[in-house]
Design a protein around this motif. Structure first.
Motif, PDB file in Angstrom:
ATOM      1  N   GLY A 278      15.547  38.994  -7.436  1.00 40.35           N
ATOM      2  CA  GLY A 278      14.821  37.734  -7.315  1.00 40.35           C
ATOM      3  C   GLY A 278      13.405  37.954  -6.797  1.00 40.35           C
ATOM      4  N   ASP A 279      12.828  36.904  -6.219  1.00 46.87           N
ATOM      5  CA  ASP A 279      11.436  36.950  -5.742  1.00 46.87           C
ATOM      6  C   ASP A 279      11.141  38.140  -4.835  1.00 46.87           C
ATOM      7  OD1 ASP A 279      10.814  34.530  -6.977  1.00 46.87           O
ATOM      8  OD2 ASP A 279       9.956  33.633  -5.165  1.00 46.87           O
ATOM      9  N   VAL A 280      12.152  38.582  -4.092  1.00 48.66           N
ATOM     10  CA  VAL A 280      11.903  39.605  -3.063  1.00 48.66           C
ATOM     11  C   VAL A 280      11.862  41.025  -3.632  1.00 48.66           C
ATOM     12  CG1 VAL A 280      14.301  40.140  -2.347  1.00 48.66           C
ATOM     13  CG2 VAL A 280      12.466  40.085  -0.648  1.00 48.66           C
ATOM     14  N   ALA A 281      12.316  41.200  -4.873  1.00 44.99           N
ATOM     15  CA  ALA A 281      12.500  42.557  -5.408  1.00 44.99           C
ATOM     16  C   ALA A 281      11.291  43.044  -6.199  1.00 44.99           C
ATOM     17  CB  ALA A 281      13.745  42.591  -6.296  1.00 44.99           C
ATOM     18  N   ASN A 282      10.790  44.191  -5.845  1.00 44.68           N
ATOM     19  CA  ASN A 282       9.733  44.854  -6.621  1.00 44.68           C
ATOM     20  C   ASN A 282      10.441  45.935  -7.436  1.00 44.68           C
ATOM     21  OD1 ASN A 282       7.366  45.855  -7.636  1.00 44.68           O
ATOM     22  ND2 ASN A 282       6.677  46.780  -5.720  1.00 44.68           N
ATOM     23  N   ALA A 283      10.781  45.576  -8.685  1.00 44.28           N
ATOM     24  CA  ALA A 283      11.729  46.386  -9.461  1.00 44.28           C
ATOM     25  C   ALA A 283      11.050  47.250 -10.510  1.00 44.28           C
ATOM     26  CB  ALA A 283      12.731  45.453 -10.150  1.00 44.28           C
ATOM     27  N   PHE A 284      11.572  48.445 -10.694  1.00 43.87           N
ATOM     28  CA  PHE A 284      11.063  49.297 -11.775  1.00 43.87           C
ATOM     29  C   PHE A 284      11.499  48.691 -13.103  1.00 43.87           C
ATOM     30  CE2 PHE A 284      11.095  52.774 -14.826  1.00 43.87           C
ATOM     31  CZ  PHE A 284       9.785  53.192 -14.684  1.00 43.87           C
ATOM     32  N   HIS A 285      10.495  48.481 -13.987  1.00 50.21           N
ATOM     33  CA  HIS A 285      10.759  47.829 -15.272  1.00 50.21           C
ATOM     34  C   HIS A 285      10.547  48.883 -16.363  1.00 50.21           C
ATOM     35  CE1 HIS A 285      10.047  44.972 -18.628  1.00 50.21           C
ATOM     36  NE2 HIS A 285      10.846  44.188 -17.934  1.00 50.21           N
ATOM     37  N   PRO A 286      11.623  49.393 -16.958  1.00 48.35           N
ATOM     38  CA  PRO A 286      11.469  50.535 -17.865  1.00 48.35           C
ATOM     39  C   PRO A 286      10.472  50.310 -19.015  1.00 48.35           C
ATOM     40  CG  PRO A 286      13.770  50.240 -17.298  1.00 48.35           C
ATOM     41  CD  PRO A 286      13.034  49.062 -16.726  1.00 48.35           C
ATOM     42  N   PRO A 287      10.493  49.154 -19.728  1.00 48.34           N
ATOM     43  CA  PRO A 287       9.531  49.024 -20.827  1.00 48.34           C
ATOM     44  C   PRO A 287       8.077  49.087 -20.356  1.00 48.34           C
ATOM     45  CG  PRO A 287      11.241  47.346 -21.001  1.00 48.34           C
ATOM     46  CD  PRO A 287      11.406  47.999 -19.668  1.00 48.34           C
ATOM     47  N   LEU A 288       7.809  48.576 -19.159  1.00 51.45           N
ATOM     48  CA  LEU A 288       6.434  48.605 -18.647  1.00 51.45           C
ATOM     49  C   LEU A 288       6.126  49.927 -17.954  1.00 51.45           C
ATOM     50  CD1 LEU A 288       6.265  44.979 -17.206  1.00 51.45           C
ATOM     51  CD2 LEU A 288       4.945  45.843 -19.147  1.00 51.45           C
ATOM     52  N   GLY A 289       7.179  50.636 -17.572  1.00 49.70           N
ATOM     53  CA  GLY A 289       6.988  51.941 -16.925  1.00 49.70           C
ATOM     54  C   GLY A 289       6.417  51.842 -15.527  1.00 49.70           C
ATOM     55  N   LYS A 290       6.610  50.693 -14.884  1.00 46.09           N
ATOM     56  CA  LYS A 290       6.124  50.561 -13.503  1.00 46.09           C
ATOM     57  C   LYS A 290       6.934  49.496 -12.758  1.00 46.09           C
ATOM     58  CE  LYS A 290       2.450  47.530 -15.061  1.00 46.09           C
ATOM     59  NZ  LYS A 290       1.038  47.430 -15.270  1.00 46.09           N
ATOM     60  N   ASP A 315      27.022  50.267 -16.012  1.00 46.71           N
ATOM     61  CA  ASP A 315      25.756  50.849 -16.442  1.00 46.71           C
ATOM     62  C   ASP A 315      24.791  49.704 -16.800  1.00 46.71           C
ATOM     63  OD1 ASP A 315      23.816  52.532 -17.247  1.00 46.71           O
ATOM     64  OD2 ASP A 315      24.712  52.975 -19.202  1.00 46.71           O
ATOM     65  N   ALA A 316      24.197  49.098 -15.777  1.00 47.89           N
ATOM     66  CA  ALA A 316      23.357  47.919 -16.005  1.00 47.89           C
ATOM     67  C   ALA A 316      21.918  48.226 -15.628  1.00 47.89           C
ATOM     68  CB  ALA A 316      23.874  46.758 -15.156  1.00 47.89           C
ATOM     69  N   VAL A 317      21.003  47.849 -16.517  1.00 43.71           N
ATOM     70  CA  VAL A 317      19.578  48.085 -16.284  1.00 43.71           C
ATOM     71  C   VAL A 317      18.837  46.779 -16.539  1.00 43.71           C
ATOM     72  CG1 VAL A 317      17.548  49.200 -17.321  1.00 43.71           C
ATOM     73  CG2 VAL A 317      19.583  50.550 -16.819  1.00 43.71           C
ATOM     74  N   TYR A 318      17.858  46.441 -15.707  1.00 38.15           N
ATOM     75  CA  TYR A 318      17.101  45.203 -15.914  1.00 38.15           C
ATOM     76  C   TYR A 318      15.807  45.515 -16.660  1.00 38.15           C
ATOM     77  CZ  TYR A 318      15.382  40.526 -15.334  1.00 38.15           C
ATOM     78  OH  TYR A 318      14.953  39.252 -15.601  1.00 38.15           O
ATOM     79  N   ASP A 319      15.747  45.064 -17.914  1.00 44.47           N
ATOM     80  CA  ASP A 319      14.552  45.355 -18.722  1.00 44.47           C
ATOM     81  C   ASP A 319      14.097  44.141 -19.536  1.00 44.47           C
ATOM     82  OD1 ASP A 319      16.564  45.203 -20.561  1.00 44.47           O
ATOM     83  OD2 ASP A 319      16.345  47.246 -21.337  1.00 44.47           O
TER      84      ASP A 319
END
Ligand SMILES: Cc1cc2nc3c(=O)[nH]c(=O)nc-3n(C[C@H](O)[C@H](O)[C@H](O)COP(=O)(O)OP(=O)(O)OC[C@H]3O[C@@H](n4cnc5c(N)ncnc54)[C@H](O)[C@@H]3O)c2cc1C
Ligand SMILES: NC(=O)c1ccc[n+]([C@@H]2O[C@H](COP(=O)([O-])OP(=O)(O)OC[C@H]3O[C@@H](n4cnc5c(N)ncnc54)[C@H](O)[C@@H]3O)[C@@H](O)[C@H]2O)c1
Length: 412
Positions: A278-290, A315-319
């Motif tokens: 949610g709002d608090v998470a600074n998540a690695f986003h694979p398609p953006l690579g950052k 095996d869950a990834v948020y992309d």
């Protein structure tokens, strides 16, 4: 199961409630504790500055689940309860009353809080912020008696609240530090559409201004003083100058924090048994690579579903392509994609911006980085597909309404 096998979620709002729902849907049958410091059961915030604020939507429409859902799904919902500390080694959280709750896996869905305005007079009565249902109730009530409102900040809160105030028949002045509303998110070309929209609805928009002080009498705000000496009278001052992620617990627990709680693409923090969404998470986003931190509804709806699956060892990834929407007056829009401020080199319009019925595309090196459909519907999936495709698209075909968006995807 022992207590340590409990899954604990801190933050009982959209992200927290969706995580609890997914854990049960995915078959987790252990103890599940959802802890929130608000007194309301989990609710969604978008209506608070739109239908709920104008009175068009009933209170019942804001909630994520009906009241009985939590007991029916054996979710131990503890409202009005703040978590004050996390012990990652001992696998337990401490509550405000000093008691402790053990966990096997922990999700932090602590969201964000409004940034306070650091000027004299900011704590006067009738200086209002908008984050909670109670805040929305307060503002709704203020609109009934106020004749003049000053809104500080022309971001999402400022503009949606200004639209609600105009709908309530209140005079509105919006004060924004930047040159245009929503400038960092939309860039100059599309930000202008929102400036025109509000001016057309009678809002007095002032850009490039610096608020020096909120003035008052008898303890209540009665206006705003700008650094250039201009004074604007008001019965109510609404402040929407951005948010800060609620990272205090994570920081104190020694988790990695950098513009939010830093998590990987599975939404796992620097501690293997602690996740954030949610709002608090600074998540690695694979398609953006950052890493990105997204402060919008769809992220709070979808990220916790991935987090819950990852917590269960799947095996869950948020992309997903970032997505948000707004409704202001008769303008409804959806935006999909991600562009850093100034991080595009061309904006292509499909349709006339002045008609407020168009699609705008932000391009970088010929690729669609983001797209926004304004009063044009059933196209956002295709916009997302164009963003995901991440390959050059002919801008003249992108601009041509006669060319179906789907055919652009087929383009070699
Ligand atoms: C008025 C308003 C309108 C919006 N409209 C839109 C919109 O139209 N479109 C859009 O895309 N987005 C919109 N948003 C943004 C969207 O609502 C947020 O992105 C979303 O609420 C984030 O959800 P969250 O669950 O991550 O965090 P939050 O909603 O912030 O919830 C976090 C919860 O955790 C609680 N908490 C924090 N710390 C603790 C602790 N230590 N112990 C216990 N509980 C704790 C908080 O009190 C809160 O209840 C809007 C936001 C607001 C405020
Ligand atoms: N439709 C939506 O997606 C929606 C709607 C409402 C709220 N939200 C979310 O709620 C959160 C809060 O929204 P927000 O509007 O407060 O934040 P925001 O970041 O969208 O906008 C803040 C605005 O305030 C301006 N500002 C900052 N300091 C100022 C100052 N001292 N004087 C004048 N202007 C100043 C900024 O330049 C910016 O335009 C955000 O996370 C936002 O994404 C989203």
């Amino acid at each position: 199961m022992t207590v340590d096998s409990a899954y604990v979620i801190v933050g009982a709002s959209l992200a927290g409630a969706k995580a609890a729902q997914t854990l049960r849907e995915e078959g987790f049958d252990g103890p599940l504790v959802l802890i929130g410091n608000e007194s309301e059961r989990p609710y969604e915030r978008p209506p608070l500055s739109k239908g709920y604020l104008t009175g068009a939507d009933e209170r019942e429409k804001i909630y994520v689940h009906p009241p009985q859902w939590y007991a029916e799904h054996d979710v131990d919902l503890r409202l009005g309860t703040a978590v004050t500390a996390i012990d990652p080694t001992g696998h337990q959280v401490t509550l405000a009353d000093g008691s402790q709750v053990g966990y096997g896996k922990l999700l932090l869905a602590t969201g964000s809080s409004p940034r306070r305005l650091p000027v004299p007079g900011a704590d006067l009565e009738q200086v209002l912020y908008l984050r909670t249902a109670a805040d929305s109730d307060r503002i709704k009530k203020a609109f009934r008696s106020a004749s003049r409102v000053v809104v500080i900040g022309a971001g999402w809160i400022g503009l949606e609240t200004a639209a609600a105030a105009r709908t309530a028949g209140v005079e509105v002045t919006v004060l924004e530090a930047a040159e245009l509303p929503l400038l960092r998110v939309l860039g100059r070309e599309v930000a202008q559409v929102f400036a025109d929209l509000h001016r057309d609805h009678g809002v007095d928009l002032r850009f490039g201004v610096q608020v020096a002080e909120i003035t008052g009498s008898g303890g209540a705000a009665n206006g705003v003083l700008l650094a250039d000496g201009t004074r604007i009278g008001a019965d109510v001052v609404i402040v929407g100058v951005g948010i800060e992620p609620n990272t205090g617990l994570a920081l104190a627990a020694g988790l990695e924090v950098d513009n939010g709680i830093r998590v990987d693409e599975r939404l796992r923090t620097s501690h293997p048994d602690i996740y954030a969404a949610g709002d608090v998470a600074n998540a690695f986003h694979p398609p953006l690579g950052k890493h990105i931190r997204v402060e919008h509804w769809a992220n709070a709806l979808n990220q916790p579903q991935t987090a819950a699956r990852a917590m269960l060892g799947q095996d869950a990834v948020y992309d997903r392509v970032p997505y948000f929407f707004t409704d202001q007056y008769d303008l409804g829009m959806e935006y999909a994609g991600y562009v850093e401020p100034g991080g595009y080199d061309q904006v292509v319009f499909r349709g006339e911006a002045a008609s407020r019925e168009f699609i705008a595309f932000w391009l970088g090196e010929g690729r669609v980085l983001a797209g926004m459909n304004v009063n044009v519907w059933n196209v956002n999936e295709q916009i997302q597909a164009l963003v995901r495709a991440a390959r050059p698209i002919d801008p003249s075909r992108l601009a041509d309404p006669a060319v179906p968006l789907a055919s652009l995807l087929a383009q070699s």
